[in-house]
Design an enzyme around this catalytic site. Structure first.
Site, mmCIF file in Angstrom:
data_model
loop_
_atom_site.group_PDB
_atom_site.id
_atom_site.type_symbol
_atom_site.label_atom_id
_atom_site.label_comp_id
_atom_site.label_asym_id
_atom_site.label_seq_id
_atom_site.Cartn_x
_atom_site.Cartn_y
_atom_site.Cartn_z
ATOM 1 N N GLU A 1 0.892 -1.254 0.119
ATOM 2 C CA GLU A 1 -0.105 -0.024 -0.065
ATOM 3 C C GLU A 1 0.682 1.076 0.140
ATOM 4 O OE1 GLU A 1 -3.517 2.399 2.331
ATOM 5 O OE2 GLU A 1 -3.491 0.003 2.603
ATOM 6 N N GLU B 1 4.966 5.240 3.749
ATOM 7 C CA GLU B 1 4.306 6.586 4.195
ATOM 8 C C GLU B 1 5.354 7.325 4.792
ATOM 9 O OE1 GLU B 1 2.513 9.591 4.317
ATOM 10 O OE2 GLU B 1 0.913 7.964 3.981
ATOM 11 N N ASP C 1 9.879 7.137 1.537
ATOM 12 C CA ASP C 1 9.534 7.328 0.054
ATOM 13 C C ASP C 1 9.269 6.067 -0.502
ATOM 14 O OD1 ASP C 1 9.513 7.883 -2.681
ATOM 15 O OD2 ASP C 1 10.554 9.672 -2.346
ATOM 16 N N ASP D 1 -2.232 12.317 -3.281
ATOM 17 C CA ASP D 1 -2.291 13.730 -3.370
ATOM 18 C C ASP D 1 -2.645 14.145 -4.741
ATOM 19 O OD1 ASP D 1 -1.555 16.523 -3.231
ATOM 20 O OD2 ASP D 1 -0.326 16.482 -1.802
ATOM 21 N N LYS E 1 -3.078 21.702 -9.488
ATOM 22 C CA LYS E 1 -2.491 22.712 -10.525
ATOM 23 C C LYS E 1 -1.697 21.940 -11.476
ATOM 24 C CE LYS E 1 -2.049 26.568 -7.125
ATOM 25 N NZ LYS E 1 -1.188 27.267 -6.478
ATOM 26 N N THR F 1 -12.493 5.063 3.597
ATOM 27 C CA THR F 1 -11.348 5.600 4.319
ATOM 28 C C THR F 1 -11.865 6.981 4.531
ATOM 29 O OG1 THR F 1 -10.198 6.792 2.458
ATOM 30 C CG2 THR F 1 -9.460 4.459 3.109
ATOM 31 N N ARG F 2 -11.244 7.988 5.633
ATOM 32 C CA ARG F 2 -11.626 9.108 5.923
ATOM 33 C C ARG F 2 -11.477 10.072 4.650
ATOM 34 N NH1 ARG F 2 -6.754 11.516 8.799
ATOM 35 N NH2 ARG F 2 -5.227 9.977 8.179
#
Length: 237
Positions: free
Chosen positions: A69, A94, A121, A143, A147, A216-217
């Site tokens: 994950e 994470e 990473d 994420d 832009k 998930t949240r």
């Protein structure tokens, strides 16, 4: 012109996310101090493994088949996966240390023994994972970098997808969930270029989550804000 390098001597890698947020609670600090080292998949980062010594899959989580994950957030989905699949080893990556601490607390509460945690990473992990060693991977609500000039920072770019494809076994599944339409577009353009086949045969296949999904949240926030989640599943060719 001199190439920019990491203090360890490694080639420099840009990282655009956060490493740390609010001050950790004492209990979370204890999780990091007491539990993290034992759950590490092995020496991964350049600071501790400058020679990039490959990891042995058989030495990770008892030689179970390995899932991955990428960016597990607070860890609720990762622990859910581990509890549902006790015969599978799951590596979570994470770099956000607050999320790592949250996951460690959930692991203690759940009592799972089939999770490894890389607090950094995922590209560092890719460097040392053998070819075709991962049988399933998840990228959930990454994420979005909305832009246009930041789209190159997204995970679904060659810098990440090429090494992901290398470590994925033939027939392995890559699951992507996002509520950002333009992220869907880039995912559908880039992932197949790196040796994956999108498995959807109709709208239902991307509108409804796959079997065993835990909302998930991040998904709950998207639903509150009236953004449609998309569930994309790819197969490594």
């Amino acid at each position: 012109m001199t190439e920019r390098r990491h203090p360890s001597g490694a080639p420099w890698r840009n990282f655009y996310g956060r490493f740390k947020g609010k001050t950790l609670r004492d209990s979370q600090k204890a999780y990091l101090d007491e539990d993290l080292a034992a759950l590490s998949p092995g020496p991964v980062g350049w600071d501790v493994n400058p020679e990039r010594t490959p990891l042995e899959p058989g030495a990770i989580l008892g030689g179970r088949p390995l899932w991955l994950e990428i960016g597990f957030g607070g860890g609720e989905h990762l622990v859910h996966l581990a509890a549902r699949n006790p015969d599978t080893g799951i590596i979570g990556c994470e770099p956000f240390i607050n999320g790592v601490a949250m996951l460690l607390g959930k692991i203690r509460a759940a009592g799972t023994d089939n999770i490894a945690v890389h607090p950094g990473d995922v590209r560092d992990l890719f460097d040392v994972m053998p070819d075709a060693s991962i049988t399933r991977a998840y990228l959930l609500y990454p994420d979005p970098w909305p832009k246009a000039r930041h789209h190159r920072r997204r995970f679904v770019t060659p810098e990440h997808l090429a090494p992901l494809a290398r470590v994925m076994a033939p027939g392995a599944l890559f699951h992507v969930a996002t509520d950002i339409p333009d992220y869907v577009r880039q995912t559908l353009e880039e992932v197949p270029r790196h040796g994956f086949q999108w498995l959807a045969q109709g709208a239902r296949d991307w509108r409804e989550p796959w079997d065993g999904w835990l909302s998930t949240r991040y998904e709950q926030k998207a639903l509150r804000e009236n953004r449609r989640p998309h569930y994309l599943v790819f197969k490594r060719r």
